[in-house]
Design a protein around this motif. Structure first.
Motif, PDB file in Angstrom:
ATOM      1  N   TRP A  95      11.604  51.144  30.599  1.00  0.00           N
ATOM      2  CA  TRP A  95      11.500  52.593  30.781  1.00  0.00           C
ATOM      3  C   TRP A  95      12.331  53.320  29.711  1.00  0.00           C
TER       4      TRP A  95
ATOM      5  N   GLU B 282      12.137  63.827  29.160  1.00  0.00           N
ATOM      6  CA  GLU B 282      10.835  63.193  29.384  1.00  0.00           C
ATOM      7  C   GLU B 282      11.066  61.764  29.860  1.00  0.00           C
TER       8      GLU B 282
ATOM      9  N   TYR C 122       9.058  57.802  30.144  1.00  0.00           N
ATOM     10  CA  TYR C 122       7.913  56.964  29.774  1.00  0.00           C
ATOM     11  C   TYR C 122       8.117  55.536  30.267  1.00  0.00           C
ATOM     12  N   ASN C 123       7.027  54.939  30.738  1.00  0.00           N
ATOM     13  CA  ASN C 123       7.015  53.531  31.101  1.00  0.00           C
ATOM     14  C   ASN C 123       6.399  52.765  29.922  1.00  0.00           C
TER      15      ASN C 123
ATOM     16  N   ASP D 210       2.829  51.988  28.333  1.00  0.00           N
ATOM     17  CA  ASP D 210       2.576  53.132  27.453  1.00  0.00           C
ATOM     18  C   ASP D 210       3.312  52.901  26.133  1.00  0.00           C
TER      19      ASP D 210
ATOM     20  N   GLN E  92       4.486  56.196  23.981  1.00  0.00           N
ATOM     21  CA  GLN E  92       5.110  57.351  24.644  1.00  0.00           C
ATOM     22  C   GLN E  92       4.118  58.527  24.727  1.00  0.00           C
TER      23      GLN E  92
ATOM     24  N   ALA F  45       2.371  59.316  27.796  1.00  0.00           N
ATOM     25  CA  ALA F  45       2.231  59.855  29.155  1.00  0.00           C
ATOM     26  C   ALA F  45       3.613  60.116  29.755  1.00  0.00           C
ATOM     27  N   ASP F  46       3.997  61.369  29.803  1.00  0.00           N
ATOM     28  CA  ASP F  46       5.297  61.773  30.339  1.00  0.00           C
ATOM     29  C   ASP F  46       5.255  61.725  31.864  1.00  0.00           C
ATOM     30  N   LEU F  47       6.122  60.905  32.466  1.00  0.00           N
ATOM     31  CA  LEU F  47       6.141  60.711  33.921  1.00  0.00           C
ATOM     32  C   LEU F  47       7.330  61.399  34.586  1.00  0.00           C
TER      33      LEU F  47
ATOM     34  N   LYS G  67       6.604  63.034  37.870  1.00  0.00           N
ATOM     35  CA  LYS G  67       6.174  62.111  38.926  1.00  0.00           C
ATOM     36  C   LYS G  67       7.290  61.176  39.384  1.00  0.00           C
ATOM     37  N   GLU G  68       8.257  60.943  38.536  1.00  0.00           N
ATOM     38  CA  GLU G  68       9.305  59.970  38.847  1.00  0.00           C
ATOM     39  C   GLU G  68      10.697  60.592  38.670  1.00  0.00           C
TER      40      GLU G  68
ATOM     41  N   LYS H   3      13.743  58.128  39.088  1.00  0.00           N
ATOM     42  CA  LYS H   3      13.869  57.212  37.959  1.00  0.00           C
ATOM     43  C   LYS H   3      14.498  57.929  36.760  1.00  0.00           C
TER      44      LYS H   3
END
Length: 798
Positions: A547, A572, A574-575, A579, A582, A584-586, A589-590, A593
């Motif tokens: 991550w 930002e 990223y997983n 990904d 980089q 898809a900024d999560l 959603k997380e 984390k």
């Protein structure tokens, strides 16, 4: 009596000392002959103390040499079978520039090396020059190595001085003290700016860090046609002129080839370490004409399409995994289709020139590799080829620039300045840099560019490893997550050399990198680097178990200042296991984390001297920030031959100051430069020509001023003086007056001035590299033909 008494006392002391060492039986007194600490003895025994102690004499001492047995000390020898090490570091190359990684520039020599070696596609740098180099050479994070920014921006905090600590010794010393010949060629950029001086100290120069030989430059960049060169610690002239076809990168390659040949000629068995640190492709972009002309018309479609083409090619050749997305263009970067015809013409030409420079760089590295292959040394040479010390650079600004030095100082010259000189791009009168759009394109598929440590466009640089005698796999990709600090442990592992614990009597901080050798013949091996922080001028990120949490502040082309409100910059998430780019900024959603990783970053930042965070760039280039004690306000020099790096000389503009030259003018008059600093693109010069004094201030063609003298210079003793009174403007303008023997002799207005003027030195008695004033460009160094008895600079600091 007094003298006899002193002799008796001395004799008693001597006898007492002897008795302290000896017992009545003649053996050593145990109180005085205690064993050395066990830890130190262990370090000597296992080779972790450097330098290694002198060897014990194992011969026999008799009364004469005839009944004695000699034991001549043997040199330290490297472990049996240890390979040579060639560490290649390119400059400012983006992940998606070279053909080896899907880019538009053919790099056949790099292609060949990768096909016979390994390519690492998740290897990382620090996002900037000096920091990456410090981390590369010490095996420790750049802040641990006190190089949180480039040396020209050093400040008085532990992670930012630009002085590599003695507790984080450089790998060159480790190898040298274990029997390797060591040398460095090209760009150094790890000597603190105040120490780049004839007075030293020299322990932070390459030759003081374990390199037995150095040939190159000791700043962030150099002019290919007119470099500021050093051999070891001495400034030297280039071996031929630009008109004779001189290019620095060819010169440094010639030197590197000659050095490896000479080492082998002198000792057939001694391994060597060659740190080959190219000037390419850092600006100024200056390839030979035939290279830049190769690309005419090849980038007319623009940077948006180029990124798409590169991304498709990267997927095709497998250098990025299936499903890796092309990240979108930030709205701050203009679309190619929105540019005018003039803009497209200029921007395409700048990219053609940049591409030519990359191919030329590959050619020079290839010459070195070919020489090793021809001599039979390549198979047992561990080649670690780092393709860039950071991503491609956006420091040329949104419009690109004809003079990237101006851009670094926060001065944007505008499109017009490049349009009118478009045919000079890449030649000796230019110092060009591509616009942001092309830098971004060369970093495909990632976001952002050099400086931006928060994103892979700034930090992900390919690594190629080649070592036929030590690696069975060929032409394979490795995707373990690694960082530039991992190369020193890898070198030591491959050479069978232990990590030093004590160097020059100083305990060492542990290496913070890990060896990558486990992955050489095991593509599926799990990465041994679970965590890595990144930070550069408050652009920051933390990688942990796949991550990445990151925060970007400002734009890398805003060199004049980004403000200070970086703590409010968004984060930002990223997983990167799913990904790669980089994309898809999560963060939304997380949130938990993200919060955990933010805490992890602060933990790592505290641990490795990252704090305090500081967003300043151009402001930190001021040499006054690296002065200790009371700042000087007066400098005095004698004679006609003074040569100093500009930051070591008098710091004049934009402050009020006077220059006073006490001269002796011979019969018939004199001419030449009395004192100057800088180069043809930016600098100042005081000189005598046609029997009168002149002053020149050169400011990147936008504020050049020549002030002619109105009074003749008489023969005999003469005092020539200049006096600058600033007008208080942000541009650093003001009035400059000339005086001859106290009499007004000319006056003019400077529209702008700067606290530094590029790469060329401050000098007395000549202008030795490029002329500050084109009025004397055909007069060579324009050496002063009179005598400079005394030269005084007085500054009013505010």
């Amino acid at each position: 009596m007094k003298r006899t008494r002193n002799i008796m006392i001395a004799g008693v002391i001597a006898v007492s000392c002897t008795l302290a060492w000896l017992t009545t039986s003649g053996k050593l007194n145990p109180l005085m002959a205690q064993d050395k600490p066990a830890a130190k003895s262990q370090q000597v025994a296992d080779g972790t103390q450097l330098p290694k102690p002198d060897p014990k004499f194992k011969g026999k001492i008799g009364e004469t040499f005839k009944d004695s047995t000699p034991d001549y000390p043997q040199p330290v020898r490297a472990p049996k079978g240890a390979p040579n090490v060639l560490l290649v570091l390119l400059d400012d190359v983006g992940f998606g520039m070279c053909s080896t990684f899907g880019g538009p520039v053919p790099t056949p020599h790099l292609d060949k090396l990768a096909k016979n070696g390994l390519t690492y596609n998740q290897f990382h740098t620090t996002a900037l020059c000096s920091p990456t180099r410090a981390a590369l050479l010490t095996g420790r994070n750049h802040h641990t190595s006190a190089t949180g920014v480039i040396i020209e921006m050093g400040t008085g905090y532990p992670g930012y001085t630009g002085m590599i600590p003695k507790s984080t010794s450089v790998v060159a010393q480790t190898l040298r003290d274990n029997g390797f010949a060591t040398a460095m060629f090209g760009k150094a950029h790890n000597t603190p700016e105040p120490e780049i001086s004839p007075a030293g100290p020299f322990h932070n120069w390459p030759t003081g860090q374990g390199f037995e030989y150095f040939y190159g430059f000791n700043q962030g960049e150099t002019n290919q046609y007119f470099p500021t060169l050093y051999r070891n610690t001495n400034p030297v002239a280039q071996p031929k002129s630009a008109k004779e076809g001189y290019f620095f990168m060819e010169d440094m390659t010639n030197e590197a080839i000659a050095w490896t040949h000479n080492v082998r000629a002198a000792n057939p068995d001694k391994p060597w370490f060659n740190y080959f640190s190219t000037s390419g492709v850092h600006a100024p972009h200056q390839p030979p004409k035939e290279y830049r002309e190769k690309y005419k018309g090849k980038f007319d479609y623009g940077w948006d399409q180029q990124r798409e083409l590169t991304h498709a090619k990267q997927l095709e050749i497998g250098v990025i995994p299936k499903g890796a997305k092309l990240t979108p263009r930030d709205e701050a970067i203009p679309a190619w289709d929105s540019r005018s015809a003039d803009e497209k013409k200029v921007y395409a030409r700048l990219m053609e020139n940049y591409a030519g420079y990359m191919e030329y760089t590959d050619h020079q590295v290839g010459r070195l590799l070919d020489s090793l292959e021809a001599s039979g040394e390549l198979d047992n040479t561990l080649v670690l080829y780092v393709v860039g010390d950071n991503g491609a650079s956006a420091e040329g600004g949104l419009e690109g620039t004809f003079s990237e030095l101006a851009s670094l100082l926060g001065v944007q010259l505008g499109l017009e300045s490049t349009v009118k000189r478009i045919d000079e791009i890449g030649g000796p009168t230019s110092e060009p840099h591509v616009p942001v759009g092309w830098a971004w394109a060369m970093n495909a598929p990632f976001q952002w560019t050099k400086q931006v440590a928060s994103h892979f466009g700034g930090t992900r640089n390919p690594l190629v490893v080649h070592w036929p005698n030590g690696i069975k796999a060929k032409g394979e990709i490795r995707s373990q997550f690694h960082h530039v600090i991992d190369l020193v442990p890898t070198i030591l592992d491959a050479c069978q050399i232990p990590e030093p614990k004590v160097v020059n009597g100083i305990p060492q901080k542990p290496l913070e990198g890990v060896s990558m050798r486990y992955s050489f013949d095991n593509a599926k091996a799990k990465s041994t680097r679970p965590t890595q922080y990144f930070e550069m001028m408050t652009n920051r990120a933390i990688y942990h178990d796949g991550w990445v949490a990151c925060s970007r502040f400002g734009y890398p082309w805003d060199t004049a200042g980004k403000g200070t409100d970086f703590l409010k910059a968004p984060w930002e998430l990223y997983n990167t296991t799913e990904d790669f780019s980089q994309a898809a900024d999560l963060a939304a959603k997380e949130p938990e984390k993200l919060k955990a990783l933010q805490a992890k970053f602060l933990e790592e930042a505290t641990k490795y001297d990252v704090l305090p965070l500081d967003p300043r760039m151009a402001e930190r280039l001021d040499p006054k920030l690296r002065e200790s004690g009371t700042p000087p306000t007066k400098w005095t020099y004698f004679g006609n031959n003074v040569w100093l790096p500009e930051p070591i000389g008098p710091q004049l503009f934009p402050r009020a100051h006077t220059i006073t030259a006490e001269l002796t003018i011979p019969k018939g008059g004199a001419e030449g430069v009395i004192t100057c600093a800088g180069s043809f693109s930016g600098g100042w010069s005081v000189y005598i020509k046609d029997g009168k004094p002149w002053f020149r201030y050169t400011f990147f063609d936008v504020a050049d001023v020549t002030i002619p003298g109105t009074e003749p210079i008489p023969e005999g003793k003469v005092t020539l003086k200049t006096e600058f009174a600033p007008d208080g403007s942000k541009q650093g303008g003001g009035t400059l007056k000339l005086f001859v023997n106290g009499k007004p002799a000319g006056e003019g207005k400077l529209k702008r001035s700067s606290f530094r003027h590029g790469l060329e030195p401050f000098e007395v008695g000549r202008d030795s590299i490029t002329p500050v004033d084109p009025a004397y460009k055909n007069k060579g160094q324009f050496e002063f033909t009179g005598q400079i008895n005394k030269l005084t600079f007085d500054v009013t600091r505010k």
